[in-house]
Scaffold this motif. Sequence first.
Motif, PDB file in Angstrom:
ATOM      1  N   GLY A  64       0.565  -1.331  -0.071  1.00 51.48           N
ATOM      2  CA  GLY A  64      -0.116   0.044  -0.007  1.00 51.48           C
ATOM      3  C   GLY A  64       0.911   1.241  -0.054  1.00 51.48           C
ATOM      4  O   GLY A  64       1.686   1.336  -0.830  1.00 51.48           O
ATOM      5  N   SER A  65       0.680   2.064   0.885  1.00 46.17           N
ATOM      6  CA  SER A  65       1.399   3.420   0.923  1.00 46.17           C
ATOM      7  C   SER A  65       2.482   3.527   1.634  1.00 46.17           C
ATOM      8  O   SER A  65       3.174   4.394   1.944  1.00 46.17           O
ATOM      9  N   GLU A  66       2.660   2.311   2.568  1.00 45.29           N
ATOM     10  CA  GLU A  66       3.936   1.888   3.543  1.00 45.29           C
ATOM     11  C   GLU A  66       4.634   1.129   3.386  1.00 45.29           C
ATOM     12  O   GLU A  66       4.013   0.040   3.065  1.00 45.29           O
ATOM     13  N   LEU A  67       6.003   1.096   3.421  1.00 50.02           N
ATOM     14  CA  LEU A  67       6.785  -0.086   3.299  1.00 50.02           C
ATOM     15  C   LEU A  67       7.909   0.062   4.389  1.00 50.02           C
ATOM     16  O   LEU A  67       8.539   1.088   4.391  1.00 50.02           O
ATOM     17  N   PHE A  68       8.201  -1.171   5.068  1.00 51.95           N
ATOM     18  CA  PHE A  68       9.350  -1.370   5.971  1.00 51.95           C
ATOM     19  C   PHE A  68      10.387  -2.141   5.212  1.00 51.95           C
ATOM     20  O   PHE A  68      10.205  -3.218   4.874  1.00 51.95           O
ATOM     21  N   LEU A  69      11.992  -1.654   5.168  1.00 53.39           N
ATOM     22  CA  LEU A  69      12.775  -2.226   4.336  1.00 53.39           C
ATOM     23  C   LEU A  69      13.956  -2.481   5.566  1.00 53.39           C
ATOM     24  O   LEU A  69      14.082  -1.551   6.286  1.00 53.39           O
ATOM     25  N   HIS A  70      14.595  -3.683   5.475  1.00 54.72           N
ATOM     26  CA  HIS A  70      15.672  -4.122   6.453  1.00 54.72           C
ATOM     27  C   HIS A  70      16.979  -3.799   5.682  1.00 54.72           C
ATOM     28  O   HIS A  70      18.065  -4.788   5.501  1.00 54.72           O
ATOM     29  N   ASP A  71      17.019  -2.636   5.097  1.00 58.86           N
ATOM     30  CA  ASP A  71      18.407  -2.057   4.509  1.00 58.86           C
ATOM     31  C   ASP A  71      18.804  -0.706   5.325  1.00 58.86           C
ATOM     32  O   ASP A  71      18.365  -0.294   6.127  1.00 58.86           O
ATOM     33  N   SER A  72      20.235  -0.654   5.069  1.00 62.11           N
ATOM     34  CA  SER A  72      20.698   0.420   5.382  1.00 62.11           C
ATOM     35  C   SER A  72      20.304   1.676   4.730  1.00 62.11           C
ATOM     36  O   SER A  72      20.297   1.860   3.355  1.00 62.11           O
ATOM     37  N   PRO A  73      19.565   2.668   5.538  1.00 59.20           N
ATOM     38  CA  PRO A  73      19.141   4.158   4.696  1.00 59.20           C
ATOM     39  C   PRO A  73      20.106   4.621   3.667  1.00 59.20           C
ATOM     40  O   PRO A  73      19.559   5.053   2.900  1.00 59.20           O
ATOM     41  N   LYS A  74      21.250   4.773   4.352  1.00 56.53           N
ATOM     42  CA  LYS A  74      22.254   5.559   3.588  1.00 56.53           C
ATOM     43  C   LYS A  74      22.475   4.839   2.218  1.00 56.53           C
ATOM     44  O   LYS A  74      22.803   5.275   1.044  1.00 56.53           O
ATOM     45  N   LYS A  75      22.719   3.394   2.281  1.00 57.66           N
ATOM     46  CA  LYS A  75      22.731   2.773   0.944  1.00 57.66           C
ATOM     47  C   LYS A  75      21.595   2.855   0.151  1.00 57.66           C
ATOM     48  O   LYS A  75      21.605   3.053  -0.768  1.00 57.66           O
ATOM     49  N   PHE A  76      20.385   2.782   0.530  1.00 59.74           N
ATOM     50  CA  PHE A  76      19.146   2.766   0.017  1.00 59.74           C
ATOM     51  C   PHE A  76      19.172   4.043  -0.835  1.00 59.74           C
ATOM     52  O   PHE A  76      18.445   4.051  -1.867  1.00 59.74           O
TER      53      PHE A  76
END
Length: 438
Positions: free
Chosen positions: A95-107
């Motif tokens: 939907g309108s929200e997504l949680f990712l297990h990644d480094s914010p800096k890399k993403f």
Amino acid sequence: MASFGLPWILVIRLVTMAASASVLATTEPTAEEWAWQSNLTTVHERLQYLYKSGQYSDLSISFPDYQENVTVHKLVLAMSSPVFGSMFMGASGVGSELFLHDSPKKFYKLLDHMYQDRMDLHSVDEALDLYTIAIKYKVEGAIRTCSKFIIENLTPNTTLAALEASLRSGDVAMQNKSLEMLNKDPDGTIEPKAVEGLKLETLKGLIHKDLYVSSELLVFQAVIAWGKAQLTQKGEETSGNAIRREAEALLREVRFLTLKCDEFIDNVVTTEIFSPSESIAILRVIRGGNVTLIPESTPVSHSTRNRIRDPKDLITASMSCGRQHSFFRNRYSDKVKVNTFSVNEDIFLHSIKTRIDGSLEITDNNRNTIVSTSSNDVFKFPVPIHIERDITHKIYFVPPTTVDDRSGTESSTFTSGSTTIRYKSYNCIVTEIKFWSS
């Protein structure tokens, strides 16, 4: 029948028109909106504006232990990544929200590429990090950019990480470059810090090869460092016995029997990975005893062959093989097969002597290139090339890329209508090889 003053059909029409006017009023662009759309004339500029402003975004991405969310546009992510494309498909899509297990800096770096088709890379370590996340989301453009940067800027201390990444992704170009760097500077590559992040299979495969390190102690220290790193990551103790259990498969590849007694005592016994009786047995074999003195349960390699080869042990073999081939001045083959050969025992090629300038390439029966090098007439390999027994290998000659530089003899011309084509003939002959026996 009750009368409403106006025909019912007219009432419906008025209501519909009012609703349409309301919609138009709410969707009419503001002056500010018209300004950026008019001033930014390229798609690249408009995407950059949308990325920085977050306007019209339809997805908010959050990360672990990171306070700020990033607002993005599903369409842009889906265009760049089939992984995101599948996430957004259908009624059950994100939907309108997504949680990712990644480094914010890399993403954020990956988003730079998706929106602006650019990726500012400053180090191989940074490129490897982004390469990993680009592969995860299958962003092909970013994968190619990172791979090219890594290959062009690879250093000894980043070689093993690049090799690990290339093995996971199947990146042949990066894998070949990593192995080339490993062969050129094994001492600088097999460092304790560099091996800590490798998979067990990768490190085992490396030390199983004939790495031409200056001392077997470098291999041993790398194995110990790897074992400690794995135990530390698990939160376990790093005693000698614990390291032995963790790295037993690797210890069986270490050629302890090539060490001198004092090297073994000062650098191996002190780690306590072997019991006192095992250490004594190994020392007795180093001093000339039979290898059967070492218990079968002791994780050591029984090989007594040094990884460094002595030039005085070189074997020279005369050869007379080759083929004559003609190259047209305006069109020619990329390479010519000179000879096909196999050996009945493993050898390590030192050099190949020919009668022609250019480049030489050796491939195995799976068409994998083992070595490619250029020379005038003697092709010396900085690191001996391992030729495995009972495997068919092919030697190819690669002519110089510039027609004027070719050393062939102009022998004839070919005329077709008003066009005359001159061509040169070459004798691609291998006359001698030097190698070490296994």
